[in-house]
Design an enzyme around this catalytic site. Structure first.
Site, PDB file in Angstrom:
ATOM      1  N   GLU A  21      39.615  44.571  46.018  1.00 48.48           N
ATOM      2  CA  GLU A  21      40.685  43.719  46.557  1.00 48.48           C
ATOM      3  C   GLU A  21      41.243  44.473  47.753  1.00 48.48           C
ATOM      4  O   GLU A  21      42.036  45.401  47.586  1.00 48.48           O
ATOM      5  CB  GLU A  21      41.789  43.516  45.505  1.00 48.48           C
ATOM      6  CG  GLU A  21      41.318  42.944  44.182  1.00 48.48           C
ATOM      7  CD  GLU A  21      41.166  41.430  44.221  1.00 48.48           C
ATOM      8  OE1 GLU A  21      41.317  40.833  45.301  1.00 48.48           O
ATOM      9  OE2 GLU A  21      40.881  40.855  43.160  1.00 48.48           O
ATOM     10  N   GLU A  57      45.031  45.205  60.671  1.00 50.58           N
ATOM     11  CA  GLU A  57      46.073  45.039  59.657  1.00 50.58           C
ATOM     12  C   GLU A  57      47.190  46.051  59.926  1.00 50.58           C
ATOM     13  O   GLU A  57      46.965  47.260  59.903  1.00 50.58           O
ATOM     14  CB  GLU A  57      45.493  45.282  58.258  1.00 50.58           C
ATOM     15  CG  GLU A  57      46.520  45.037  57.168  1.00 50.58           C
ATOM     16  CD  GLU A  57      45.991  45.335  55.765  1.00 50.58           C
ATOM     17  OE1 GLU A  57      45.318  46.363  55.595  1.00 50.58           O
ATOM     18  OE2 GLU A  57      46.270  44.540  54.854  1.00 50.58           O
ATOM     19  N   THR A 102      39.001  52.867  52.092  1.00 55.37           N
ATOM     20  CA  THR A 102      38.873  53.441  50.740  1.00 55.37           C
ATOM     21  C   THR A 102      37.934  52.574  49.901  1.00 55.37           C
ATOM     22  O   THR A 102      37.129  53.099  49.123  1.00 55.37           O
ATOM     23  CB  THR A 102      40.252  53.550  50.050  1.00 55.37           C
ATOM     24  OG1 THR A 102      41.174  54.152  50.944  1.00 55.37           O
ATOM     25  CG2 THR A 102      40.174  54.387  48.791  1.00 55.37           C
ATOM     26  N   CYS A 162      48.993  42.200  51.381  1.00 53.44           N
ATOM     27  CA  CYS A 162      47.616  42.113  51.858  1.00 53.44           C
ATOM     28  C   CYS A 162      47.263  40.742  52.433  1.00 53.44           C
ATOM     29  O   CYS A 162      46.518  40.640  53.394  1.00 53.44           O
ATOM     30  CB  CYS A 162      46.669  42.448  50.715  1.00 53.44           C
ATOM     31  SG  CYS A 162      47.006  41.475  49.237  1.00 53.44           S
ATOM     32  N   LYS A 218      44.936  54.283  37.659  1.00 55.56           N
ATOM     33  CA  LYS A 218      45.520  55.286  38.565  1.00 55.56           C
ATOM     34  C   LYS A 218      46.376  54.560  39.589  1.00 55.56           C
ATOM     35  O   LYS A 218      45.869  53.862  40.454  1.00 55.56           O
ATOM     36  CB  LYS A 218      44.432  56.079  39.302  1.00 55.56           C
ATOM     37  CG  LYS A 218      45.017  57.292  40.025  1.00 55.56           C
ATOM     38  CD  LYS A 218      44.104  57.888  41.062  1.00 55.56           C
ATOM     39  CE  LYS A 218      44.151  57.154  42.374  1.00 55.56           C
ATOM     40  NZ  LYS A 218      45.488  57.124  43.023  1.00 55.56           N
TER      41      LYS A 218
HETATM   42  N1  LIG Z   1      43.446  42.288  48.288  1.00 51.14           N
HETATM   43  C1  LIG Z   1      44.440  42.631  47.493  1.00 51.14           C
HETATM   44  O1  LIG Z   1      44.641  42.074  46.422  1.00 51.14           O
HETATM   45  C2  LIG Z   1      45.384  43.737  47.912  1.00 51.14           C
HETATM   46  C3  LIG Z   1      46.602  43.884  47.256  1.00 51.14           C
HETATM   47  C4  LIG Z   1      47.465  44.902  47.649  1.00 51.14           C
HETATM   48  C5  LIG Z   1      47.120  45.749  48.689  1.00 51.14           C
HETATM   49  N2  LIG Z   1      45.924  45.587  49.322  1.00 51.14           N
HETATM   50  C6  LIG Z   1      45.568  46.456  50.452  1.00 51.14           C
HETATM   51  O2  LIG Z   1      45.885  47.802  50.138  1.00 51.14           O
HETATM   52  C7  LIG Z   1      46.152  48.530  51.332  1.00 51.14           C
HETATM   53  C8  LIG Z   1      47.435  49.313  51.182  1.00 51.14           C
HETATM   54  O3  LIG Z   1      47.360  50.107  50.046  1.00 51.14           O
HETATM   55  P1  LIG Z   1      47.145  51.693  50.101  1.00 51.14           P
HETATM   56  O4  LIG Z   1      47.720  52.228  51.358  1.00 51.14           O
HETATM   57  O5  LIG Z   1      47.620  52.228  48.811  1.00 51.14           O
HETATM   58  O6  LIG Z   1      45.558  51.787  50.173  1.00 51.14           O
HETATM   59  P2  LIG Z   1      44.652  53.075  50.044  1.00 51.14           P
HETATM   60  O7  LIG Z   1      43.248  52.617  50.236  1.00 51.14           O
HETATM   61  O8  LIG Z   1      45.136  54.173  50.901  1.00 51.14           O
HETATM   62  O9  LIG Z   1      44.858  53.587  48.543  1.00 51.14           O
HETATM   63  C9  LIG Z   1      44.661  52.728  47.440  1.00 51.14           C
HETATM   64  C10 LIG Z   1      44.409  53.568  46.209  1.00 51.14           C
HETATM   65  O10 LIG Z   1      43.181  54.270  46.346  1.00 51.14           O
HETATM   66  C11 LIG Z   1      43.378  55.650  46.032  1.00 51.14           C
HETATM   67  N3  LIG Z   1      42.383  56.397  46.813  1.00 51.14           N
HETATM   68  C12 LIG Z   1      42.492  56.840  48.092  1.00 51.14           C
HETATM   69  N4  LIG Z   1      41.341  57.452  48.450  1.00 51.14           N
HETATM   70  C13 LIG Z   1      40.496  57.378  47.392  1.00 51.14           C
HETATM   71  C14 LIG Z   1      39.165  57.834  47.155  1.00 51.14           C
HETATM   72  N5  LIG Z   1      38.462  58.469  48.087  1.00 51.14           N
HETATM   73  N6  LIG Z   1      38.619  57.589  45.947  1.00 51.14           N
HETATM   74  C15 LIG Z   1      39.302  56.920  44.987  1.00 51.14           C
HETATM   75  N7  LIG Z   1      40.578  56.479  45.147  1.00 51.14           N
HETATM   76  C16 LIG Z   1      41.162  56.708  46.338  1.00 51.14           C
HETATM   77  C17 LIG Z   1      44.829  55.892  46.418  1.00 51.14           C
HETATM   78  O11 LIG Z   1      45.334  57.051  45.810  1.00 51.14           O
HETATM   79  C18 LIG Z   1      45.476  54.622  45.929  1.00 51.14           C
HETATM   80  O12 LIG Z   1      45.720  54.662  44.539  1.00 51.14           O
HETATM   81  C19 LIG Z   1      46.269  47.481  52.429  1.00 51.14           C
HETATM   82  O13 LIG Z   1      45.090  47.487  53.184  1.00 51.14           O
HETATM   83  C20 LIG Z   1      46.404  46.183  51.656  1.00 51.14           C
HETATM   84  O14 LIG Z   1      45.976  45.052  52.357  1.00 51.14           O
HETATM   85  C21 LIG Z   1      45.060  44.610  48.946  1.00 51.14           C
END
Ligand SMILES: NC(=O)c1ccc[n+]([C@@H]2O[C@H](COP(=O)([O-])OP(=O)(O)OC[C@H]3O[C@@H](n4cnc5c(N)ncnc54)[C@H](O)[C@@H]3O)[C@@H](O)[C@H]2O)c1
Length: 572
Positions: free
Chosen positions: A340, A477, A322, A374, A266
């Site tokens: 991650e 962040e 999340t 990230c 997804k």
């Molecule tokens: N550590 C890593 O490898 C890595 C890599 C890239 C991004 N990130 C982190 O990701 C974040 C930014 O990404 P974002 O804004 O898309 O994050 P987010 O947590 O808002 O969403 C991530 C994903 O989770 C889904 N999601 C949201 N709520 C959910 C729920 N209740 N149940 C299941 N799925 C759900 C979203 O639709 C999306 O696909 C930043 O904090 C960044 O640091 C981490």
């Protein structure tokens, strides 16, 4: 996940053997007569699958591009992904179905609403996606289960061959995929191409591992013996963030598929487009239909996936809040989970560093993908003796970063992902000023001169000084192009301050003292530590975090990247 092709780093890894440090985590752990091992035994593995080829080769009738030029709008069939490569900003609209099931694009049978996906460079809507409902999620799981039954019986060699072919197809279509990524994400084409490189490299890497992942033979008394087998988990779910859409899909699916699992992916609703290209590539490469399905949607769809009883594992990339929900849902189903998550990483610059490299390192650590990375090193600790010189140079170089149309070759910073995120980042800068920080440069909305970019989500990269460790901009962040500079005096002091955070994704150190470099790297509580470089992410190394940055269950296996290369220079 970053996710993270990093410039200035040695090229494509060849497939690796079984002793590589990066062991997939998608195998079912089996009881063993020998003491538990870290690595292979503790980790689990994801599903393997073929690549479906180019859009044009697969289903030309379903791929339409709406071209808007000179005020005229026309609808035409694309002659293939090559057409996407040639596209300019402001012309692409995705009208195809965005779910992928049983080897084809489909509209979901039920939906819990719609989401609009934008081209951040122009603010145009490029796709409207149907958020998959519970029935569609169930159909995707059912299809993946059927594919798993075929796939799990394949030998590792056979699975590796499919992954290799998929890697080849990605390489072949690199420019087209990168263009699509830039249109939907806003990162510069220069960076998007690097992301696609680490995507196919990841598939090649796991293709190389697939055939050599084996169980153990154990001699028992009186001529008896026992053995362990490595069995795939089943249907695994991958949930991705928007900052590295294609790369995250590859980094999750390659280990899963190599180990014999199926995957349902997804993407973030902000970046729904490029995962479909991967699904089509896997199919074309020979994966059984259903092995890599894509469902679109937001939180509700993600929950249906995590809670589905036939899902064996969840691999998640996204924010800490999340991630907590994902872990909670998975715990209820006793499902393993890989997280991650976010970061607020320290970058430590000692006075004996090569200043030129340290400045480049700080730019790379803060402004790649408009700061939406990230593992970015946003807390830049600089030793007092050189802080004035460093600050002056970093401001000078930041002023030279070319902001604008991300599809242009010389652009180094494109727009942020969307309007609300831009507002959020600007809000952090406002609160930093209120708390006493000084904006040395940038931090303002930016309007490029090209009129078609007028409604894009641009800002100037920001450098903050007079920062304290307790300020919001230093603790949280921001996920935008905002660098906070903090002075320090001694190694012991800076280590304590660097580790004083709830995150632990990455860290960096710039020094010419080789002993200090490794001593500091060992004491930093971070999943990855860069020495004299930053934001390189070779696929051979593990990528995970300490503390709330997430990790699989098991021991920390931090990676240190001691680089002989010079950090990539962002300004032109
Ligand atoms: N550590 C890593 O490898 C890595 C890599 C890239 C991004 N990130 C982190 O990701 C974040 C930014 O990404 P974002 O804004 O898309 O994050 P987010 O947590 O808002 O969403 C991530 C994903 O989770 C889904 N999601 C949201 N709520 C959910 C729920 N209740 N149940 C299941 N799925 C759900 C979203 O639709 C999306 O696909 C930043 O904090 C960044 O640091 C981490």
């Amino acid at each position: 996940m970053p996710a993270h092709s990093r410039p200035g780093f040695p090229k494509a890894p060849p497939p690796r053997g079984p002793n590589s440090p990066r062991i997939p985590s998608f195998y079912r752990p089996r009881p063993s007569a020998t003491p538990p091992l870290t690595g292979p035994r503790l980790r689990s593995a994801l599903p393997a699958r073929k690549i479906v080829g180019l859009l044009s080769e697969l289903r030309p009738q379903q791929m339409f591009l709406r071209a808007v030029s000179s005020g005229l709008t026309s609808l035409f069939r694309t002659p293939g992904l090559a057409a996407v490569t040639a596209m300019s900003t402001g012309t692409f609209v995705q009208l195809d179905p965005l779910n992928y099931r049983d080897g084809a694009r489909v509209e979901p049978v039920d939906s819990s609403g719609t989401e609009k996906a934008f081209e951040p460079a122009t603010g145009r809507v490029i796709a409207t996606l149907q958020c998959s409902g519970e029935t569609e999620v169930h159909l995707a799981v059912k299809s993946a289960k059927a594919a798993f039954e075929i796939w799990r019986k394949k030998s590792g060699m056979e699975r590796g061959q499919v992954l290799l072919e998929a890697a080849r197809l990605i390489k072949e279509q690199k420019d087209a995929i990168a263009t699509m990524e830039t249109i939907n994400n806003g990162k510069s084409i220069f960076e998007a191409r690097l992301d696609i490189d680490t995507s196919w490299q990841c598939l090649e890497y796991y293709a190389g591992l697939a055939a050599s992942m084996a169980g153990e033979h154990v001699q028992l008394p009186n001529g008896s013996f026992g053995y362990t087998r490595r069995e795939p988990l089943g249907v695994c779910v991958g949930i991705g963030a928007w900052n590295y859409p294609f790369q995250i899909a590859c980094w999750k699916s390659a280990p899963a598929l190599a180990c014999g699992n199926a995957m349902i992916f997804k993407p973030s609703p902000f970046t729904p487009v490029s995962a479909l290209l991967l699904a089509e590539i896997y199919t074309k490469a020979g994966a059984p239909p259903g092995l890599f399905n894509v469902v679109q949607g937001g939180a509700a769809t993600g929950q249906f996936l995590c809670q589905h009883r036939d899902v064996a594992k969840v691999s998640f990339t996204g924010s800490v809040p999340t991630g907590m929900k994902i872990m909670e849902m998975s715990a209820k189903g006793i499902k393993p989970v890989t997280l991650e998550l976010g970061g607020k990483s320290p970058l430590i610059i000692f006075s004996d560093c090569d200043l030129e490299d340290a400045v480049k390192g700080a730019l790379v650590a803060n402004f790649l993908t408009q700061g939406q990375v990230c593992c970015n090193g946003t807390r830049v600790f600089v030793q007092k003796e050189i802080i004035d010189k460093f600050t002056k140079e970093v401001v000078k170089q930041t002023q030279n970063i070319r902001i604008g149309d991300p599809l242009l070759e010389d652009t180094r910073m494109g727009p942020l992902i969307n309007g609300p995120h831009l507002e959020r980042v600007l809000g952090f800068i406002k609160s930093a000023k209120e708390e006493g920080a000084t904006v040395l440069y940038g931090g303002e909305p930016y309007e490029p001169t090209d009129p078609k970019l007028k409604h894009g989500y641009y800002m100037t990269p920001c450098i903050l000084t007079n920062c304290r460790d307790d300020m919001t901009c230093v603790r949280e962040e921001i996920f935008g192009p905002v660098m906070s500079i903090l002075p320090f005096k001694t190694e012991a002091e800076v280590l304590e301050r660097a580790n004083d955070t709830t995150f632990g994704l990455a860290a960096g150190v710039f020094t010419r003292d080789i002993q200090r470099a490794h001593r500091v790297a060992a004491d930093l509580q971070a999943g990855t530590c860069y020495i004299n470089n930053y934001n390189v992410s070779p696929v051979e190394l593990p990528f995970g975090g300490y503390k709330k940055s997430g990790e699989e269950v098991g021991m920390h296996k931090p990676a240190t990247v001691a680089s002989a290369a010079t950090p990539v220079f962002l300004s032109l």
